[in-house]
Design a protein around this motif. Structure first.
Motif, PDB file in Angstrom:
ATOM      1  N   ASP A  57      70.576  48.267  20.282  1.00 19.34           N
ATOM      2  CA  ASP A  57      71.461  49.325  19.830  1.00 19.34           C
ATOM      3  C   ASP A  57      72.334  49.342  20.108  1.00 19.34           C
TER       4      ASP A  57
ATOM      5  N   GLY B 162      79.059  52.006  19.041  1.00 24.28           N
ATOM      6  CA  GLY B 162      80.125  53.005  19.260  1.00 24.28           C
ATOM      7  C   GLY B 162      79.552  53.138  21.133  1.00 24.28           C
TER       8      GLY B 162
ATOM      9  N   THR C 170      69.709  60.055  28.068  1.00 26.80           N
ATOM     10  CA  THR C 170      69.864  59.181  27.891  1.00 26.80           C
ATOM     11  C   THR C 170      70.186  58.581  28.973  1.00 26.80           C
TER      12      THR C 170
ATOM     13  N   ASP D  93      71.862  55.595  28.004  1.00 29.12           N
ATOM     14  CA  ASP D  93      73.537  56.012  27.605  1.00 29.12           C
ATOM     15  C   ASP D  93      74.459  56.871  27.462  1.00 29.12           C
ATOM     16  N   ARG D  94      73.912  58.079  27.551  1.00 21.48           N
ATOM     17  CA  ARG D  94      74.372  59.624  27.584  1.00 21.48           C
ATOM     18  C   ARG D  94      74.903  60.215  28.682  1.00 21.48           C
TER      19      ARG D  94
HETATM   20  C1  NG6 Z   1      72.247  56.171  18.421  1.00 24.00           C
HETATM   21  C2  NG6 Z   1      72.582  55.475  19.981  1.00 24.00           C
HETATM   22  C3  NG6 Z   1      71.739  54.537  20.663  1.00 24.00           C
HETATM   23  C4  NG6 Z   1      70.310  54.889  21.344  1.00 24.00           C
HETATM   24  C5  NG6 Z   1      69.963  56.466  19.812  1.00 24.00           C
HETATM   25  C6  NG6 Z   1      68.516  56.923  20.707  1.00 24.00           C
HETATM   26  C7  NG6 Z   1      74.883  54.770  19.002  1.00 24.00           C
HETATM   27  C8  NG6 Z   1      75.568  53.497  18.141  1.00 24.00           C
HETATM   28  N1  NG6 Z   1      73.212  54.268  19.115  1.00 24.00           N
HETATM   29  O1  NG6 Z   1      72.695  57.518  17.814  1.00 24.00           O
HETATM   30  O2  NG6 Z   1      71.665  53.587  21.131  1.00 24.00           O
HETATM   31  O3  NG6 Z   1      71.518  56.295  22.319  1.00 24.00           O
HETATM   32  O4  NG6 Z   1      71.343  57.473  19.724  1.00 24.00           O
HETATM   33  O5  NG6 Z   1      68.193  56.674  21.306  1.00 24.00           O
HETATM   34  O6  NG6 Z   1      75.534  55.627  20.045  1.00 24.00           O
HETATM   35  S1  NG6 Z   1      66.406  57.788  21.556  1.00 24.00           S
HETATM   36  O7  NG6 Z   1      65.291  56.829  21.265  1.00 24.00           O
HETATM   37  O8  NG6 Z   1      66.983  58.055  22.609  1.00 24.00           O
HETATM   38  O9  NG6 Z   1      66.252  58.384  20.082  1.00 24.00           O
END
Ligand code: NG6
Ligand code: CA
Length: 512
Positions: free
Chosen positions: A338, A221, A170, A172-173
């Protein structure tokens, strides 16, 4: 008119090939099979698109798909988070059948068994050139995880895709890099990349240690390595030349999609364009910053709409629109905050991402899994109609198999059913039942107008802070969706027989 007849003829031809040699027959036939472009968005809610009634934001390109195609009002992702929904779409099975298919870490091993039947694999067999561009989030590499500095395999190319250009997990990762086929794009071997999900590696600042360096502060986080002024989940160092620029991710994905379409226009192709919008971090390109009035979350919805327009434009330019099926959908329901302070909540105003459905992303309520689904068939099939049939994304595998002449898929596909007549708008009823997975296991069963939520002793709100009801209660829940679309009135104690019936049916599905 002529072309409509031709299209229906083509479809009838595929559907009527029921004898043993149908695959070969179709393979040899001169009729060009329709291309499939599947635009799979991230975290887009049922109420985020004007075609679905949003009034505070306009999505003209998505709306145009709806006015030229079929808008499904009762369609579901299989799960309220990304990884399991994508697992189901690609394998034709509910993800909870396989352990470890919850939200994947950024250095997870490939979650799909390479021997499995998959949607791209089926289409490859039917003679399609298959590609995925965008978010993956299904793990990469063998049991040791991805070999970031070498050949990253297995991955999409080992489960049926001919081409891949990925955001590995993602936005954010970490790692914040693109992976094209088996390798990180633009990686300098003299600056190898290291990724770690348990402890800090290297000396790049983190959001926790240096919050003053952030251009967007976090709310939950997301306080590990800072890349481009945004702190992420997980630690990384190295690979400086390979780092993506958050503001141009959509342009990069559109560019790669265009190239894929243009270079494969003479043969049937399947493109899964898995956009990152509107997942966090929501960093819109300058073209869209401040344009929605709803803050970054609204701006990236406009950006998504731009993406859709670019893809349709490309198909038109290449003269492919009359022979391409365009599917538009989302992997799970919406979330406002989020994890980053992007003012999504403060600037929401009258906008309702779930269109009022209870819960949201992560939740067992319908806000978690009821999603927009629009299918634009070539040559006007179902043009401008609305379908209320019950649809699940798990069925695309078997339905597209049938469409392209693969008569029978292997029996490792348990859940996917051929619902082509529903997707074409001819069958108005759809599935009898679906199972919905929240962020903590399979808990809901929906049949007709009834929805049953298994008792679960879990938190009432998503524990890390997005302010979303999980739907977990220690007592069973039963809702009559026709009269109570927002799941407010628990009828379980009034109809114990119904609860028993639905519980047993869910139990039997789980047993398969
Ligand atoms: C969560 C994250 C969120 C998002 C989600 C996955 C934190 C606090 N929140 O753990 O931001 O990344 O995971 O989202 O870390 S998804 O749409 O890819 O499933
Ligand atoms: Ca998602």
């Amino acid at each position: 008119m002529k072309s409509t007849i031709k299209f229906i003829f083509v479809l009838c031809f595929f559907l009527s090939c029921k004898d043993k040699s149908s695959e070969e027959k179709i393979a040899k036939s001169k009729i060009k099979k329709p291309n499939i472009v599947f635009i799979y968005t991230d975290d887009l809610g049922y109420g985020d698109v004007s075609a679905y009634g949003a009034t505070e934001i306009k999505t003209p390109a998505i709306d145009k798909l709806a006015s030229e195609g079929i808008l499904f009002k009762n369609a579901y992702a299989t799960a309220a988070t990304c990884t399991p929904s994508r697992y189901s779409l690609l394998t034709g099975n509910y993800a909870w059948r396989k352990k470890g298919t919850g939200v994947a870490k950024g250095d997870e091993s490939l979650l799909i068994d390479t021997k499995r039947t998959t949607l791209p694999g089926v289409l490859q067999k039917a003679g399609y050139l298959t590609g995925i561009v965008g978010k993956w989030h299904l793990g990469l590499g063998d049991e040791n995880g991805p070999n970031w500095n070498g050949k990253i395999s297995p991955g999409p190319l080992e489960i049926g895709f001919d081409y891949s250009y990925l955001i590995p997990a993602t936005g954010d990762r970490v790692p914040c890099v693109f992976v094209e086929n088996h390798h990180i794009v633009n990686l300098d071997p003299k600056d190898p990349i290291t990724v770690n999900y348990t402890e800090k590696v290297g000396d790049w600042p983190t959001g926790k240690e240096n919050p003053e360096l952030l251009r967007m502060k976090t709310s939950q986080g997301h306080n590990n390595t800072i890349v481009n002024g945004i702190s992420r989940i997980g630690y990384m160092t190295g690979g400086k030349t390979a780092l993506w620029d958050d503001e141009t991710i959509p342009m990069e994905l559109v560019d790669k999609s265009k190239k894929f379409i243009n270079s494969n226009k003479n043969q049937p192709f399947f493109l899964l364009l898995s956009t990152h919008d509107i997942h966090v971090p929501r960093i819109a390109n300058k073209m869209f910053q401040g344009k929605s009035g709803l803050g970054p979350r609204g701006d990236v919805i406009l950006q998504l709409d731009w993406t859709v327009n670019e893809i349709v434009k490309t198909l038109k330019e290449q003269n492919l629109l009359d022979n391409t099926i365009i599917v538009f959908s989302s992997d799970n329901g919406p979330v406002v905050d989020d994890g980053y302070q992007d003012q999504a909540r403060e600037l929401l105003g009258n906008h309702k991402p779930t269109a009022g459905l209870r819960g949201g992303k992560y939740s067992a309520y319908n806000g978690g899994t009821k999603i927009p689904l629009i299918i634009r068939w070539p040559n006007g099939k179902g043009k401008g109609t609305v379908s209320n049939a019950l649809v699940s994304q798990v069925d695309f595998l078997s339905s597209f198999a049938a469409l392209t002449g693969i008569e029978k898929v292997k029996n490792d596909v348990i859940d996917s059913k051929n619902t082509l007549d529903v997707l074409l708008g001819d069958n108005k009823i759809g599935r009898t039942a679906i199972v919905q997975e929240s962020f903590m296991g399979p808990v809901s069963y929906l049949e007709g107008d009834w929805k049953y939520i298994e008792p679960l002793d879990g938190p009432k709100l998503v524990p890390w802070g997005p302010i979303i009801e999980t739907g977990f209660q220690t007592e069973p829940q039963l809702y009559h969706l026709k009269e109570d679309i927002n799941e407010q009135n628990n009828l379980a104690s009034k109809y114990p027989e119904k609860v028993k019936d639905l519980r047993e049916k869910l139990f039997n599905i789980k047993k398969n």
